[in-house]
Design an enzyme around this catalytic site. Sequence first.
Site, short mmCIF file in Angstrom:
data_model
loop_
_atom_site.label_atom_id
_atom_site.label_comp_id
_atom_site.label_asym_id
_atom_site.label_seq_id
_atom_site.Cartn_x
_atom_site.Cartn_y
_atom_site.Cartn_z
CG HIS A 94 -9.95 3.53 0.79
ND1 HIS A 94 -10.40 2.61 -0.11
CD2 HIS A 94 -8.61 3.37 0.82
CE1 HIS A 94 -9.39 1.93 -0.61
NE2 HIS A 94 -8.29 2.38 -0.06
CD GLU A 198 -13.24 1.27 -1.52
OE1 GLU A 198 -12.65 2.33 -1.76
OE2 GLU A 198 -12.68 0.27 -1.05
#
Length: 241
Positions: A94, A198
């Site tokens: 993340h 990500e």
Amino acid sequence: MQFSNLGSLDAHGFARNRFWSIDPDPSPFPTNTSNKVFVDLILKPTEEDIKTWPHSYEFRLRVALGPGGDLMLTSRIRNTNSDGKPFTFTFAYHTYFSVSDISEVRVEGLETLDYLDNMQNRKRCTEQGDAITFESEVDKIYLSTPTKIAILDHEKKRTFVIRKDGLPDAVVWNPWDKKAKAMADFGDDEYKHMLCVEAAAIERPITLKPGEEWRGRQELSAVPSSYCSGQLDPRKVLQGS
């Protein structure tokens, strides 16, 4: 151990909500990266975790910082089940990037690729633009992506470079105004100054037999953006080392 709601666990799995321990005697870095400082974190399941996800594992995360500010995250997940059972998981880092103005940002390296659109029940589509720009909410999983992706911030004349290994997919997300206002842990206007890109392994979940180990790596760096004909030129970044 799970991307978003793709599985039986709560959204994004449980690893991010657990206390990790520090390895007091980690293995050294290879000689070509010995100038990095690093810490090794270890996560193993608790009795409560096994009730939720009945598998034994060891998750090692090495966080390394280079002298120029480069950040390297190396994850290793090993199946330590004693009952002979394999397990399967999806994975994503993340990583949220601070940007000057989301409307002035573009992402290079994902052109013409297929993606799953989370705003259309993960409908499979193909990216049509020369670069990814942002005018509304975006929530996409790009598939079979290159090992290098660039985030160009026109206003700050700065480019974030993502290098990755073992993570074939890439998630691009910005909630935009309406969703930002509906999120309790997100400021109403914070979407203007952030972008999530990500490295991930989602389309093809990873399966490990007992004793097997998976490894994924993501390296983040920031470099000055170069210009070509008045536009940011990512090719020097994407084709560079």
